[in-house]
Design an enzyme around this catalytic site. Structure first.
Site, PDB file in Angstrom:
ATOM      1  N   GLU A  53       0.024 109.071 -11.514  1.00  0.00           N
ATOM      2  CA  GLU A  53       0.227 107.889 -10.672  1.00  0.00           C
ATOM      3  C   GLU A  53      -1.010 107.547  -9.850  1.00  0.00           C
ATOM      4  O   GLU A  53      -1.348 106.387  -9.691  1.00  0.00           O
ATOM      5  CB  GLU A  53       1.429 108.079  -9.741  1.00  0.00           C
ATOM      6  CG  GLU A  53       2.792 108.036 -10.431  1.00  0.00           C
ATOM      7  CD  GLU A  53       3.164 106.644 -10.971  1.00  0.00           C
ATOM      8  OE1 GLU A  53       2.486 105.651 -10.641  1.00  0.00           O
ATOM      9  OE2 GLU A  53       4.159 106.555 -11.726  1.00  0.00           O
ATOM     10  N   ASP A  69       2.250  99.057  -5.420  1.00  0.00           N
ATOM     11  CA  ASP A  69       2.544 100.486  -5.328  1.00  0.00           C
ATOM     12  C   ASP A  69       1.523 101.138  -4.407  1.00  0.00           C
ATOM     13  O   ASP A  69       0.332 100.845  -4.498  1.00  0.00           O
ATOM     14  CB  ASP A  69       2.473 101.136  -6.708  1.00  0.00           C
ATOM     15  CG  ASP A  69       3.517 100.584  -7.656  1.00  0.00           C
ATOM     16  OD1 ASP A  69       4.593 100.166  -7.187  1.00  0.00           O
ATOM     17  OD2 ASP A  69       3.254 100.571  -8.869  1.00  0.00           O
TER      18      ASP A  69
END
Ligand SMILES: *[C@@H]1O[C@H](CO)[C@@H](O)[C@H](O)[C@H]1NC(C)=O
Length: 146
Positions: A53, A69
């Site tokens: 991520e 995000d």
């Protein structure tokens, strides 16, 4: 002299604002904060997810056009955190997205625990689905004294 102090201050300030963890340092912090085995997911799975991520970067962000995000776990501004610019945001973690961008990741961990308790579990993280799910993830913590 003044310039030197000024640069030193800037360097320290930058360091406190953003950080790229080494894998073993991050594994320790995640473990101390209760993520090892949390909701059935091993520490290595959490590490694999964080690696894909954010590459363990505390101030990573990714704008997908309708939401953003944030942070080491790439927590989303539509569902979880509040960035004041995401239309219809749900705000499930009741936290500002900005506070997920500094090198204190305890709030990121608290929110990630909330995310993983949803029915999809770690499937909430696309990178985990793509790169970690049903894979041998042991290398993400191998060699770490935990
Ligand atoms: C993250 O922090 C680093 C170092 O302070 C900085 O160079 C970089 O631009 C920051 N990235 C974001 C997305 O804020």
């Amino acid at each position: 002299m003044k310039t030197v102090f000024c640069l030193l201050f800037l360097a320290l300030f930058a360091a406190s604002e953003a950080k790229i963890f080494s894998n073993c340092d991050l594994a320790k912090v995640l473990k101390v904060n209760g993520l090892a085995g949390y909701h059935g997911y091993s520490l290595a799975n959490w590490m694999c997810m964080a690696y894909y991520e954010s590459r363990y970067t505390t101030n990573a962000s990714y704008d997908n056009g309708w939401s953003t995000d944030y942070g080491i776990f790439q927590i989303n501004s539509y569902w979880w955190c509040n960035d004041g610019k995401t239309s219809g945001a749900v705000g499930g973690c009741s936290i500002s997205c900005n506070s997920l961008m500094n090198d204190d990741i305890t709030d990121d961990i608290t929110c990630a625990k909330r995310v993983v308790r949803d029915p999809n579990g770690m499937g909430a993280w696309v990178a985990w689905n793509n790169y970690c799910k049903n894979k041998d993830v042991s290398s993400f913590i191998s060699g770490c004294a935990l």
